[in-house]
Design a protein around this motif. Sequence first.
Motif, PDB file in Angstrom:
ATOM      1  N   ARG A   1       0.831  -1.209   0.000  1.00 21.22           N
ATOM      2  CA  ARG A   1       0.000   0.000   0.000  1.00 21.22           C
ATOM      3  C   ARG A   1       0.868   1.263   0.000  1.00 21.22           C
ATOM      4  NH1 ARG A   1      -5.291   0.543   1.642  1.00 21.22           N
ATOM      5  NH2 ARG A   1      -5.220  -1.514   2.607  1.00 21.22           N
ATOM      6  N   SER A   2       1.963   1.247   0.771  1.00 16.28           N
ATOM      7  CA  SER A   2       2.782   2.451   0.924  1.00 16.28           C
ATOM      8  C   SER A   2       3.823   2.611  -0.180  1.00 16.28           C
ATOM      9  CB  SER A   2       3.479   2.445   2.291  1.00 16.28           C
ATOM     10  OG  SER A   2       4.323   1.311   2.411  1.00 16.28           O
TER      11      SER A   2
ATOM     12  N   MET B   1     -11.048  -0.895  -6.691  1.00 20.14           N
ATOM     13  CA  MET B   1     -10.415  -0.131  -7.765  1.00 20.14           C
ATOM     14  C   MET B   1     -10.129   1.306  -7.323  1.00 20.14           C
ATOM     15  SD  MET B   1     -11.677   0.417 -11.715  1.00 20.14           S
ATOM     16  CE  MET B   1     -12.934   1.645 -11.331  1.00 20.14           C
ATOM     17  N   GLU B   2     -11.050   1.882  -6.537  1.00 19.84           N
ATOM     18  CA  GLU B   2     -10.900   3.285  -6.139  1.00 19.84           C
ATOM     19  C   GLU B   2     -10.178   3.448  -4.800  1.00 19.84           C
ATOM     20  OE1 GLU B   2     -14.913   4.647  -6.200  1.00 19.84           O
ATOM     21  OE2 GLU B   2     -14.904   4.981  -8.355  1.00 19.84           O
ATOM     22  N   GLY B   3     -10.536   2.604  -3.813  1.00 22.72           N
ATOM     23  CA  GLY B   3      -9.956   2.766  -2.483  1.00 22.72           C
ATOM     24  C   GLY B   3      -8.701   1.958  -2.237  1.00 22.72           C
ATOM     25  N   ASN B   4      -8.570   0.812  -2.917  1.00 22.73           N
ATOM     26  CA  ASN B   4      -7.392  -0.048  -2.764  1.00 22.73           C
ATOM     27  C   ASN B   4      -6.874  -0.429  -4.152  1.00 22.73           C
ATOM     28  OD1 ASN B   4      -7.490  -0.415   0.200  1.00 22.73           O
ATOM     29  ND2 ASN B   4      -9.396  -1.498  -0.233  1.00 22.73           N
ATOM     30  N   PRO B   5      -6.384   0.543  -4.914  1.00 23.12           N
ATOM     31  CA  PRO B   5      -5.999   0.237  -6.301  1.00 23.12           C
ATOM     32  C   PRO B   5      -4.941  -0.845  -6.404  1.00 23.12           C
ATOM     33  CG  PRO B   5      -5.206   2.410  -5.621  1.00 23.12           C
ATOM     34  CD  PRO B   5      -6.168   1.962  -4.577  1.00 23.12           C
ATOM     35  N   TYR B   6      -4.033  -0.932  -5.428  1.00 19.69           N
ATOM     36  CA  TYR B   6      -3.003  -1.967  -5.499  1.00 19.69           C
ATOM     37  C   TYR B   6      -3.633  -3.342  -5.318  1.00 19.69           C
ATOM     38  CZ  TYR B   6      -2.960  -3.304  -0.645  1.00 19.69           C
ATOM     39  OH  TYR B   6      -3.327  -3.822   0.565  1.00 19.69           O
ATOM     40  N   VAL B   7      -4.686  -3.434  -4.467  1.00 15.07           N
ATOM     41  CA  VAL B   7      -5.394  -4.709  -4.298  1.00 15.07           C
ATOM     42  C   VAL B   7      -6.118  -5.054  -5.588  1.00 15.07           C
ATOM     43  CG1 VAL B   7      -7.310  -5.859  -3.124  1.00 15.07           C
ATOM     44  CG2 VAL B   7      -5.631  -4.576  -1.802  1.00 15.07           C
ATOM     45  N   PHE B   8      -6.740  -4.072  -6.185  1.00 13.13           N
ATOM     46  CA  PHE B   8      -7.434  -4.295  -7.455  1.00 13.13           C
ATOM     47  C   PHE B   8      -6.455  -4.814  -8.502  1.00 13.13           C
ATOM     48  CE2 PHE B   8      -9.218  -2.932 -11.541  1.00 13.13           C
ATOM     49  CZ  PHE B   8     -10.508  -3.422 -11.433  1.00 13.13           C
ATOM     50  N   ASP B   9      -5.254  -4.236  -8.530  1.00 11.93           N
ATOM     51  CA  ASP B   9      -4.246  -4.693  -9.484  1.00 11.93           C
ATOM     52  C   ASP B   9      -3.834  -6.135  -9.196  1.00 11.93           C
ATOM     53  OD1 ASP B   9      -4.266  -2.275 -10.800  1.00 11.93           O
ATOM     54  OD2 ASP B   9      -2.530  -1.472  -9.729  1.00 11.93           O
ATOM     55  N   LEU B  10      -3.794  -6.512  -7.920  1.00 14.27           N
ATOM     56  CA  LEU B  10      -3.446  -7.891  -7.564  1.00 14.27           C
ATOM     57  C   LEU B  10      -4.533  -8.855  -8.028  1.00 14.27           C
ATOM     58  CD1 LEU B  10      -1.959  -7.485  -3.958  1.00 14.27           C
ATOM     59  CD2 LEU B  10      -0.732  -7.811  -6.103  1.00 14.27           C
ATOM     60  N   VAL B  11      -5.790  -8.433  -7.907  1.00 16.06           N
ATOM     61  CA  VAL B  11      -6.894  -9.269  -8.390  1.00 16.06           C
ATOM     62  C   VAL B  11      -6.800  -9.427  -9.907  1.00 16.06           C
ATOM     63  CG1 VAL B  11      -9.398  -9.403  -8.679  1.00 16.06           C
ATOM     64  CG2 VAL B  11      -8.434  -8.729  -6.468  1.00 16.06           C
ATOM     65  N   VAL B  12      -6.525  -8.327 -10.597  1.00 19.77           N
ATOM     66  CA  VAL B  12      -6.374  -8.384 -12.056  1.00 19.77           C
ATOM     67  C   VAL B  12      -5.208  -9.300 -12.428  1.00 19.77           C
ATOM     68  CG1 VAL B  12      -5.779  -7.045 -14.111  1.00 19.77           C
ATOM     69  CG2 VAL B  12      -7.444  -6.148 -12.469  1.00 19.77           C
TER      70      VAL B  12
END
Length: 209
Positions: free
Chosen positions: A33-34, A110-121
């Motif tokens: 996240r950081s 996608m909006e609040g945790n974009p890095y998590v969204f990228d991991l899902v993708v």
Amino acid sequence: MTATPPAPAARRRRRSAAETQAEILARAEELFRSAGYAKTSIADIAASLGMSPANVFKHFPSKMALGDAIGAIHLGLIEQALTAIPTALPPAERLRRFGETLLAGHLRNMEGNPYVFDLVVQGLETEAEEIRAFHAWLSGAVRSIVEAGMADGSFAVADAATTARVVLNCLEGVTHPLLLRQLDQPALAQRLAEMLDFLIAALRKPLDK
């Protein structure tokens, strides 16, 4: 006078594998996240936990596996939200809530945790085991809604498994993470509402063969 020997130091409780994995995941998520996923190494994660990289690799064989596990945690939160949809609702309303909740969960990441969204993708692109398990769960959940509609007579279909597969394929045309960046939220919401209206109408009165 003889000095009293010091009391032996309390022995540190040995953590279970599950506890160690949870600690690694929590710290990795914090660092991703950081600093970002690409800029964070297994060595960085291990050093911040005071352990060797080998110890991290013992629980997660690669950084990609670690990323897939974090993505799975957040997919689990979406699953919890979908599970919370009341089963007492009419099947058509359950299906509508299901689609809306699924879309909202992916948009939140996608909006609040974009890095998590990228991991899902990333997991979708590599067909990670965690992603396949989530899709299997979605299939079962949609099938249960279809079966409820068949049971109360509100859905005029004969094959629950096939119908559920078609319904989920249609929903993924609006809610799939790989597509969400292509449209703004109002357009996505309108497309989902139109798709659900069509699906529910078709389930109530199937198209002629």
